[in-house]
Scaffold this active site. Structure first.
Site, mmCIF file in Angstrom:
data_model
loop_
_atom_site.group_PDB
_atom_site.id
_atom_site.type_symbol
_atom_site.label_atom_id
_atom_site.label_comp_id
_atom_site.label_asym_id
_atom_site.label_seq_id
_atom_site.Cartn_x
_atom_site.Cartn_y
_atom_site.Cartn_z
ATOM 1 N N GLU A 81 -9.107 2.136 -4.628
ATOM 2 C CA GLU A 81 -7.799 2.666 -5.028
ATOM 3 C C GLU A 81 -7.135 1.884 -6.157
ATOM 4 O OE1 GLU A 81 -5.325 3.184 -1.562
ATOM 5 O OE2 GLU A 81 -6.648 4.701 -0.721
ATOM 6 N N GLU A 124 -11.911 7.276 2.922
ATOM 7 C CA GLU A 124 -10.825 6.943 3.854
ATOM 8 C C GLU A 124 -10.099 8.222 4.239
ATOM 9 O OE1 GLU A 124 -7.964 3.909 2.734
ATOM 10 O OE2 GLU A 124 -9.568 2.614 1.948
HETATM 11 C C1 FCB Z 1 -5.145 2.907 1.812
HETATM 12 C C2 FCB Z 1 -5.783 1.537 1.705
HETATM 13 C C3 FCB Z 1 -6.167 0.952 3.039
HETATM 14 C C4 FCB Z 1 -5.127 1.229 4.093
HETATM 15 C C5 FCB Z 1 -4.779 2.696 4.134
HETATM 16 C C6 FCB Z 1 -3.792 3.061 5.202
HETATM 17 O O1 FCB Z 1 -4.357 3.124 0.686
HETATM 18 O O2 FCB Z 1 -6.941 1.612 0.906
HETATM 19 O O3 FCB Z 1 -6.398 -0.415 2.864
HETATM 20 O O4 FCB Z 1 -4.020 0.454 3.846
HETATM 21 O O5 FCB Z 1 -4.282 3.083 2.891
#
Ligand code: FCB
Length: 437
Positions: free
Chosen positions: A164, A347
């Site tokens: 990210e 994620e």
């Molecule tokens: C993302 C991050 C991860 C975690 C989630 C909830 O942005 O990559 O580390 O904090 O959010």
């Protein structure tokens, strides 16, 4: 649940500073998060990642949890300051040894190791030299990728360069909500460019060391204009360019989009070719869509973020919108066509205030509903022709959630921080059954 391809990759994700603890062992250097978390008022509960989930000591127990879950992959991140305490020079053998043991343990449990090289924990010494505002950090990152892959390249099954970079730029350097806490607004653009340059240089370094596929994990959020006015639409387009295209167009060979802050004087000849080095997988991190309306007169931003009505909300107050994941995946396909590599959702997850009941069980039906909706959205996108080959839940464990400290629980496994006791939640059993099927 409908069927997924037999070779679909099911996994869970974590990151180093959020779970490892043991921040002073084996010569590890300080990172920007060690520094930031110690500054008064930065973290809501005043906590740090000094202990986090104590995973550095409990990695074997956590590997057993992964084996019990039956996932085919585990995405973790490598702590740069464990490998190079000052972000440069020779790699620390003891730092590499930890990940070596972790990787071997995963392979023995039939879990593919998926390693992210940078999940925001920049060595503090590099920050002191300007951090990602300094072009040299890109070269340092490639060197770190080289020494790490020299040791682990034969066994890690997928390498992810950056996590990210948009969030690291915007929250870390634009708004100052994350480490290193700079408030540069759109003057943070060099942080975007140098991260992307570091990514491109690291891809080349990894290719020289390993035949495993290489990826980046970007954060995406489909944008919903608040109204039909031209002003709202223009604001939504500006935000979309910043959040969804700034870190993807140049990767896929299209150069920088017309996004707020883009400064061509930062970009040197040849940089865009380095950045566009082919990747094998695009990692997609998705949590929620974003509502945008035109800014108030005099605002320093060309958009304003507004809450989206009509959705259930997580403990983070994020809207639960699985339709946004389908929309996003289709949008990526429509936007990039043949240039789009296979996608893995690296994620996807949600925070709820999970607590053990009188019998010690942790029941989290909201998380099950959340994941069920998002997995179905992925299935629909695949049905519509989007090449999605994996899905990782954030996160294996409740962990240290950056500026939110220990107040947000994202895990399939509950962690009682004072005792470090792990208790699989009902979502763990649900995901295990899904993966098994
Ligand atoms: C993302 C991050 C991860 C975690 C989630 C909830 O942005 O990559 O580390 O904090 O959010």
């Amino acid at each position: 649940m409908p069927d997924f391809p037999a070779d679909f990759r099911w996994g869970v994700s974590t990151s180093a500073y959020q779970i490892e603890g043991a921040t002073t062992v084996d010569g590890r250097g300080p990172s920007i998060w060690d520094t930031f978390a110690r500054e008064p008022g930065r973290i809501v509960d005043g906590s740090t990642g000094d202990e986090a989930c104590d995973h550095h000591h409990r990695y074997a127990e956590d590997t057993a949890l992964l084996a019990g879950l039956g996932v085919s992959a585990y995405r973790f991140s490598i702590s740069w300051p464990r490998i190079q305490p000052t972000g440069a020079g020779q790699a620390l053998t003891a730092g590499l040894d930890f990940y070596d043991r972790l990787v071997d343990g995963l392979l023995a449990a039939s879990v593919d190791p998926v390693a992210t090289l940078f999940h925001w924990d920049l060595p503090q010494a590099l920050e002191d030299a300007g951090g990602w505002l300094n072009r040299d950090t890109a070269a340092r990152f490639a060197e770190y990728a080289d020494v790490t892959a020299a040791r682990l390249g034969d066994r890690v099954k997928l390498w992810i360069t950056l996590n990210e970079p948009f969030i690291h730029m915007s929250l870390g350097h634009g708004m100052g909500v994350h480490a290193p806490g700079r408030v540069l607004l759109f003057d943070a653009f060099p942080v975007a460019h140098h991260q992307l340059l570091g990514h491109g240089l690291a891809v080349a370094a990894l290719r020289a060391r390993t035949a495993s596929p290489v990826a980046i994990a970007n954060n995406y959020s489909p944008v919903r204009p608040a109204g039909d006015s031209d002003a709202d639409r223009a604001a939504a387009a500006a935000y979309d360019a910043l959040h969804n295209r700034l870190f993807t167009d140049p990767l896929l060979g299209l150069g920088y989009p017309d996004a707020p802050g883009v400064d061509p004087t930062v970009v040197r000849d040849g940089d865009l070719d380095v950045i566009a080095a082919p990747i094998d997988v695009l990692g997609v991190n998705y949590y929620n869509p974003t509502g945008i309306r035109a800014p108030e007169e005099g605002s320093p931003l060309p958009f304003e973020i507004v809450p989206l009505d009509g959705y259930p909300r997580t403990a983070f107050d994020w809207p639960v919108a699985p339709d946004g994941l389908r929309e996003l995946l289709l949008q990526l396909r429509d936007r990039y066509g043949d240039a789009l590599p296979p996608i893995q959702v690296t994620e996807s997850g949600c925070a709820y205030d999970d607590a053990p009941d009188a019998d010690g069980r942790v029941d989290d039906p909201e998380r099950i509903a959340y994941l069920d909706g998002h997995v179905r959205a992925v299935h629909e996108a695949i049905g519509a022709g989007v090449p999605v080959t994996g899905y990782f839940v954030w996160s294996l464990l409740d962990n240290w959630e950056w500026a939110e400290g220990f107040t947000k629980r994202f895990g399939l496994v509950h962690v009682d921080y004072p005792t470090q006791r792990r208790t699989p939640k009902s979502s763990y059993a649900w995901f295990r059954d899904l993966v098994r099927r």
